[in-house]
Design an enzyme around this catalytic site. Structure first.
Site, PDB file in Angstrom:
ATOM      1  N   CYS A  40      18.147  87.777 -97.140  1.00  0.00           N
ATOM      2  CA  CYS A  40      17.896  86.378 -97.494  1.00  0.00           C
ATOM      3  C   CYS A  40      18.681  86.058 -98.751  1.00  0.00           C
ATOM      4  CB  CYS A  40      16.407  86.134 -97.705  1.00  0.00           C
ATOM      5  SG  CYS A  40      16.069  84.421 -98.137  1.00  0.00           S
ATOM      6  N   ASP A  86      16.278  75.904 -92.729  1.00  0.00           N
ATOM      7  CA  ASP A  86      16.648  76.255 -94.094  1.00  0.00           C
ATOM      8  C   ASP A  86      17.069  74.989 -94.831  1.00  0.00           C
ATOM      9  OD1 ASP A  86      17.619  77.384 -96.457  1.00  0.00           O
ATOM     10  OD2 ASP A  86      18.482  79.103 -95.422  1.00  0.00           O
ATOM     11  N   GLY A 107      22.298  81.545 -97.666  1.00  0.00           N
ATOM     12  CA  GLY A 107      23.169  82.535 -98.296  1.00  0.00           C
ATOM     13  C   GLY A 107      23.714  83.568 -97.339  1.00  0.00           C
ATOM     14  N   SER A 108      22.841  84.129 -96.484  1.00  0.00           N
ATOM     15  CA  SER A 108      23.343  85.125 -95.521  1.00  0.00           C
ATOM     16  C   SER A 108      24.180  84.465 -94.442  1.00  0.00           C
ATOM     17  CB  SER A 108      22.178  85.904 -94.899  1.00  0.00           C
ATOM     18  OG  SER A 108      21.231  85.028 -94.310  1.00  0.00           O
TER      19      SER A 108
END
Length: 348
Positions: free
Chosen positions: A100, A263, A268-269
């Site tokens: 995450c 999200d 980020g990932s």
């Protein structure tokens, strides 16, 4: 007025939390104190144990009435890796993730401000966080008193798992997707291929379409991770504006993960995996910085491939992602044993 630290009579304090957000995406941090806590010789073993024996804690933290269906949390645990300051288990409405990015950015700040790093250095301190996918290093500003909000991290080796895969999506026909790994696996495609606009379509329409793609890929494409098959599952689908070639203008996306969670950040990932795909296709070079915008909040992350790497037989890259994380509150959650909903509930 109740005194500070007051607790309802007869209520059992369960957990103390620190709440943050990164680009609008919430993170509920459990610094410790779970009794019993996740057990096992490795971080992945602790993840399995929490899912099997302590899942009521996840539900208590992220589900209503203390959370909501898009809530996210991180439980801090010891790491068996030398040099890691902390381990983190990532929790969402459906279960447990392997990586995450928005959480890593927030946890980097918390590690410094919460005293997990004994002597932070100025102007920036490196903090290695052991995630289920592997060690990730956050770089956190430090002025001698408190952390700064803009944090960056270096990912685990990220790679293109597959490019131009055709899947049959109910309601949309045959659709071509790319699949990338950035600590978690995602399917990527332009929203336009589904008759949608990531910037202007209704969020629910984007969620429904992305969820259909996720289910189709799960059924029609087998994932493999060279290090551990426990990591080999599709976490979600990211719909983009199709602007994959390098340019200075932001590119917009929406990430729909787990059980149709949305999200609020650029993910980020997901940024990590998308950069890996773009590098694989020759659309960007090392150290070319791209800006990624969330279609839900307008918040921004940046990302760039900083070095080549390997992950098993895959050609990979280490990706640097940066964004801003902020504190929003602290809380003590309690349980009254006679409460029939004490461990939460979820509405769809």
């Amino acid at each position: 007025m109740a005194a500070p630290g007051w607790l309802p009579p007869g209520a059992r304090p369960v957990v103390r939390v620190v709440d943050m957000h990164t680009g609008g995406e919430p993170l509920r941090i459990v610094p410790g104190g779970l009794d019993p806590g996740p057990a096992g010789p490795t971080l992945l073993a602790r993840r399995r144990h929490m899912g099997a024996e302590l899942d009521h804690v996840r539900r208590l933290l992220v589900h209503e009435p203390r959370g909501h269906r898009d809530m996210y949390a991180a439980v801090l645990v010891p790491s068996e890796l030398p040099g890691a300051r902390l381990g983190a288990l990532f929790l969402h409405g459906q279960g447990y993730s392997t990586m995450c990015g928005h959480a890593v950015l927030a946890l980097g700040r918390f590690a410094l401000d919460g005293g997990l790093v004994p002597a932070p250095s100025r102007p920036e301190t490196a903090v290695t966080i052991h995630c289920p996918c592997g060690p990730v290093t956050a770089f956190v500003p430090w002025d001698g008193r408190r952390s700064g909000s803009r944090v960056r991290f270096h990912s685990v080796p990220a790679f293109a798992a597959a490019a131009d895969v055709t899947v049959d999506v109910p309601g949309h026909g045959k659709v071509v997707v790319d699949i990338g790994y950035g600590g978690a696996f995602y399917a990527f495609l332009s929203a336009e291929r589904l008759g949608l606009d990531v910037c202007s379509s209704e969020t629910q329409d984007l969620v429904d379409a992305a969820s259909a793609v996720t289910e189709a890929v799960k059924q029609q494409f087998k994932l493999h991770h060279p290090d551990n098959e426990e990591l080999a599952f599709l976490y979600g689908t990211i719909l983009t504006d199709g602007k994959d070639a390098f340019c200075d203008e932001p590119t917009t996306n929406i990430c729909v993960f787990a059980d149709a969670q949305v999200d609020r950040s650029p993910t980020g990932s997901g940024v990590t995996a998308r950069i890996a795909l773009q590098y694989h296709k020759g659309l960007i070079q090392l150290n070319q910085t791209r800006t990624f915008r969330s279609s839900t909040t307008g918040s921004l992350f940046t990302g760039k491939a900083v070095e080549e790497a390997k992950c098993g037989d895959y050609n990979a890259v280490v990706v640097e992602v940066s964004g801003e994380a902020f504190y929003t509150g602290t809380a003590t959650f309690v349980v009254e044993e006679e409460d029939p909903l004490k461990y939460g509930f979820s509405l769809k």
